[in-house]
Write a protein that holds these residues in place. Structure first.
Motif, PDB file in Angstrom:
ATOM      1  N   GLY A 133      -7.558   3.673   4.265  1.00  0.00           N
ATOM      2  CA  GLY A 133      -8.734   4.166   3.572  1.00  0.00           C
ATOM      3  C   GLY A 133      -9.315   5.377   4.293  1.00  0.00           C
ATOM      4  O   GLY A 133      -8.623   6.058   5.052  1.00  0.00           O
TER       5      GLY A 133
ATOM      6  N   TYR B  32      -3.422  10.515   2.900  1.00  0.00           N
ATOM      7  CA  TYR B  32      -4.289   9.385   2.579  1.00  0.00           C
ATOM      8  C   TYR B  32      -3.453   8.122   2.551  1.00  0.00           C
ATOM      9  O   TYR B  32      -2.519   8.007   1.758  1.00  0.00           O
TER      10      TYR B  32
ATOM     11  N   PHE C 134       0.848  -1.194   0.000  1.00  0.00           N
ATOM     12  CA  PHE C 134       0.000   0.000   0.000  1.00  0.00           C
ATOM     13  C   PHE C 134       0.880   1.240   0.000  1.00  0.00           C
ATOM     14  O   PHE C 134       1.982   1.231   0.531  1.00  0.00           O
TER      15      PHE C 134
ATOM     16  N   GLU D 148      -3.529   4.192   1.825  1.00  0.00           N
ATOM     17  CA  GLU D 148      -4.370   3.190   1.158  1.00  0.00           C
ATOM     18  C   GLU D 148      -4.758   2.057   2.104  1.00  0.00           C
ATOM     19  O   GLU D 148      -5.840   1.497   1.996  1.00  0.00           O
TER      20      GLU D 148
ATOM     21  N   THR E 292      -8.366   0.550  -0.104  1.00  0.00           N
ATOM     22  CA  THR E 292      -8.719   1.145  -1.395  1.00  0.00           C
ATOM     23  C   THR E 292      -7.504   1.832  -1.998  1.00  0.00           C
ATOM     24  O   THR E 292      -6.917   2.718  -1.384  1.00  0.00           O
ATOM     25  N   ARG E 293      -7.136   1.404  -3.212  1.00  0.00           N
ATOM     26  CA  ARG E 293      -5.997   2.022  -3.903  1.00  0.00           C
ATOM     27  C   ARG E 293      -6.364   3.452  -4.310  1.00  0.00           C
ATOM     28  O   ARG E 293      -7.506   3.749  -4.609  1.00  0.00           O
ATOM     29  N   TRP E 294      -5.335   4.280  -4.364  1.00  0.00           N
ATOM     30  CA  TRP E 294      -5.569   5.673  -4.771  1.00  0.00           C
ATOM     31  C   TRP E 294      -6.248   5.742  -6.136  1.00  0.00           C
ATOM     32  O   TRP E 294      -7.123   6.565  -6.384  1.00  0.00           O
TER      33      TRP E 294
END
Ligand SMILES: [Zn+2]
Length: 64
Positions: free
Chosen positions: A28, A23, A11, A25, A38-40
């Protein structure tokens, strides 16, 4: 147990250029409806920084 191929990438962390908000990953943003992991790239294009309202294009990846 074998790892799923898609989960082997580490991540990454992104920082808002304007206010410095981070942020992650892996974490999240559950309060904004973005699940941990959640990926960027998967964050919606209309998402904005919770601190200053900057858009995705105003973020920059930082090394972790
Ligand atoms: Zn910001």
């Amino acid at each position: 147990m074998s790892n799923n191929e898609t989960s082997t990438e580490p991540f990454q962390t992104w920082m808002c250029l304007i206010c410095g908000w981070i942020y992650d990953e892996a974490t999240g943003l559950p309060e904004e409806g973005i699940a941990p992991g959640t990926r960027w790239a998967d964050v919606p294009m209309n998402w904005t920084c919770p601190e200053c309202g900057a858009r995705k294009e105003d973020f920059e990846m930082v090394a972790v």
